[in-house]
Design a protein around this motif. Structure first.
Motif, PDB file in Angstrom:
ATOM      1  N   PHE A 297      56.759  45.880  46.784  1.00 38.20           N
ATOM      2  CA  PHE A 297      56.079  44.979  47.722  1.00 38.20           C
ATOM      3  C   PHE A 297      55.369  43.836  47.006  1.00 38.20           C
ATOM      4  N   GLY A 298      55.288  43.909  45.695  1.00 39.85           N
ATOM      5  CA  GLY A 298      54.580  42.860  44.943  1.00 39.85           C
ATOM      6  C   GLY A 298      53.172  43.297  44.574  1.00 39.85           C
ATOM      7  N   HIS A 299      52.677  42.678  43.508  1.00 42.30           N
ATOM      8  CA  HIS A 299      51.405  43.053  42.896  1.00 42.30           C
ATOM      9  C   HIS A 299      50.235  43.069  43.881  1.00 42.30           C
ATOM     10  N   GLN A 300      50.078  42.003  44.665  1.00 45.21           N
ATOM     11  CA  GLN A 300      48.911  41.893  45.535  1.00 45.21           C
ATOM     12  C   GLN A 300      48.919  42.956  46.639  1.00 45.21           C
TER      13      GLN A 300
ATOM     14  N   ASP B  25      52.553  53.108  42.624  1.00 41.94           N
ATOM     15  CA  ASP B  25      53.895  52.772  42.146  1.00 41.94           C
ATOM     16  C   ASP B  25      54.523  51.794  43.127  1.00 41.94           C
ATOM     17  N   ASP B  26      54.768  50.574  42.647  1.00 39.74           N
ATOM     18  CA  ASP B  26      55.274  49.512  43.515  1.00 39.74           C
ATOM     19  C   ASP B  26      56.805  49.506  43.510  1.00 39.74           C
ATOM     20  N   GLY B  27      57.381  50.629  43.892  1.00 40.58           N
ATOM     21  CA  GLY B  27      58.843  50.708  43.985  1.00 40.58           C
ATOM     22  C   GLY B  27      59.560  50.555  42.649  1.00 40.58           C
TER      23      GLY B  27
ATOM     24  N   GLY C 161      48.198  47.355  34.888  1.00 41.84           N
ATOM     25  CA  GLY C 161      48.678  48.543  34.196  1.00 41.84           C
ATOM     26  C   GLY C 161      49.051  48.307  32.748  1.00 41.84           C
ATOM     27  N   ASP C 162      49.175  47.042  32.341  1.00 43.82           N
ATOM     28  CA  ASP C 162      49.670  46.766  30.990  1.00 43.82           C
ATOM     29  C   ASP C 162      48.546  46.673  29.964  1.00 43.82           C
ATOM     30  N   LEU C 163      47.343  47.081  30.369  1.00 41.56           N
ATOM     31  CA  LEU C 163      46.175  47.108  29.485  1.00 41.56           C
ATOM     32  C   LEU C 163      45.722  45.725  29.037  1.00 41.56           C
ATOM     33  N   GLN C 164      46.106  44.687  29.798  1.00 44.08           N
ATOM     34  CA  GLN C 164      45.560  43.361  29.489  1.00 44.08           C
ATOM     35  C   GLN C 164      44.094  43.303  29.908  1.00 44.08           C
ATOM     36  N   ASP C 165      43.747  44.162  30.860  1.00 42.03           N
ATOM     37  CA  ASP C 165      42.358  44.268  31.303  1.00 42.03           C
ATOM     38  C   ASP C 165      41.808  45.587  30.751  1.00 42.03           C
TER      39      ASP C 165
END
Ligand code: UDP
Ligand code: MG
Length: 312
Positions: free
Chosen positions: A73-76, A43-45, A97-101
């Motif tokens: 902190f950002g995706h990376q 969880d990125d904040g 997390g958005d199921l694009q992959d």
């Protein structure tokens, strides 16, 4: 508890809309697979219920674990945090997390790993992001591969599977500003592409702002190339060359007795043009300087608020 064969790292920032679908797809992928798998949700904040949802699923299904960061902190960096907490013994997969992959590709990816690959990186056959974004991505990847001293494959994002040894090397790399697909490609070993159709976002809106995308693009270029610095030197040299030729021409004209026009407008044009070149040059040097500064401060990459479902 025995360690899992495969870890799946998913960074999440305000993703409550897709969360249930994501969990469902991950569970059915894991159920249909004979290997032991853990999912590390970072969880990125998030400002929505994402952190609560992660804690909820971790308490219901032991395969899900959570790393909750203290802020965004950002995706990376979120990905890096997930990678640092992975306990896999064989391979790690990274997905959005958005199921694009599609998580289901874990199976064919791992198949390739068993055949000897160290990195299986997904290459997008198509994109569903609209014409403008598509052409910007296209341009960025071509520019990056021209500039980079080390080849970074076209149209491959973070979606990939890496072996345990590649994971260890990536975790050991100390750079503060992270462009993971570049770091991954830098590590080397046997890297194989895997073409796939990139789906659209399953729900919700993109969590990358224009600013975030530019930061990623800058990291890609300035972290992996010194060519912009060389470009400045070349521009400087050509400028001097052009002005010497021009001045010699004027001098010869004058010596031959021609009248030389005063040329106020062209003078202003030349001054503004080269002030622009100088400012851009300073900006480019500044990009490197900022990266050096970030690195020497030597702060940790991320701060963890708490972890859930982890043994230790
Ligand atoms: N993400 C994150 N922190 C951020 C921005 C995004 O962890 O500051 C996550 C986001 O939740 C998603 C992944 O990174 O799981 C990719 O983001 P997104 O789908 O919004 O990017 P896009 O596909 O639009 O480039
Ligand atoms: Mg997305």
């Amino acid at each position: 508890m025995s360690l899992p064969d495969i870890s799946i790292v998913v960074p999440l920032y305000n993703e409550h809309e897709v969360f249930d679908k994501l969990v469902h797809r991950l569970q059915s992928t894991m159920d249909s697979c004979s290997h032991s798998v853990e999912v590390i949700m970072v969880d990125d904040g998030s400002k929505d219920q994402t952190a609560l949802l992660i804690q909820g699923i971790a308490s219901k299904d032991r395969r899900f674990k959570g790393v909750l960061l203290s802020r965004n902190f950002g995706h990376q960096i979120a990905l890096s945090a997930g990678m640092a907490h992975a306990q896999c013994t064989k391979a790690l997969m990274v997905i959005d997390g958005d199921l694009q992959d599609p998580p289901e590709l874990m199976v064919p990816f791992f198949e390739k790993m068993l055949q000897g690959a160290d990195v299986v990186y997904a290459v997008r056959k198509n994109r569903k992001e609209g014409a403008i974004m598509n052409s910007m991505y296209w341009l960025f990847y071509r520019m990056l591969s021209r500039l980079s001293e080390h080849p970074i494959p076209h149209d491959s994002g973070d979606f990939c599977m890496i072996s345990k040894r590649v994971l260890d090397h990536m975790n050991d790399m100390p750079e503060r500003s992270r462009f993971l697909r570049g770091i991954r490609s830098w590590v080397g070993f046997n890297q194989v592409p895997y073409e796939y159709d990139r789906d659209g976002r399953a729900d919700g809106k993109t969590k990358y702002s224009m600013k975030g995308l530019f930061k990623l693009a800058y990291d890609g270029i300035f972290n992996f190339s010194n060519k912009p610095l060389k470009l400045i030197t070349h521009i400087g040299l050509y400028t001097i060359l052009v002005s010497v030729i021009y001045l010699t021409g004027v001098l010869i004209k004058k010596l031959l007795g021609y009248e030389v026009p005063s040329g106020f407008i062209s003078l202003v044009a030349v001054i503004t043009l080269f002030s622009g070149v100088q400012l851009i040059s300073l900006g480019i040097i500044g990009e490197y300087l900022a990266r050096i500064y970030l690195q020497v401060k030597n702060r940790p990459l991320f701060v963890v608020d708490k972890t859930v479902g982890m043994d230790d």
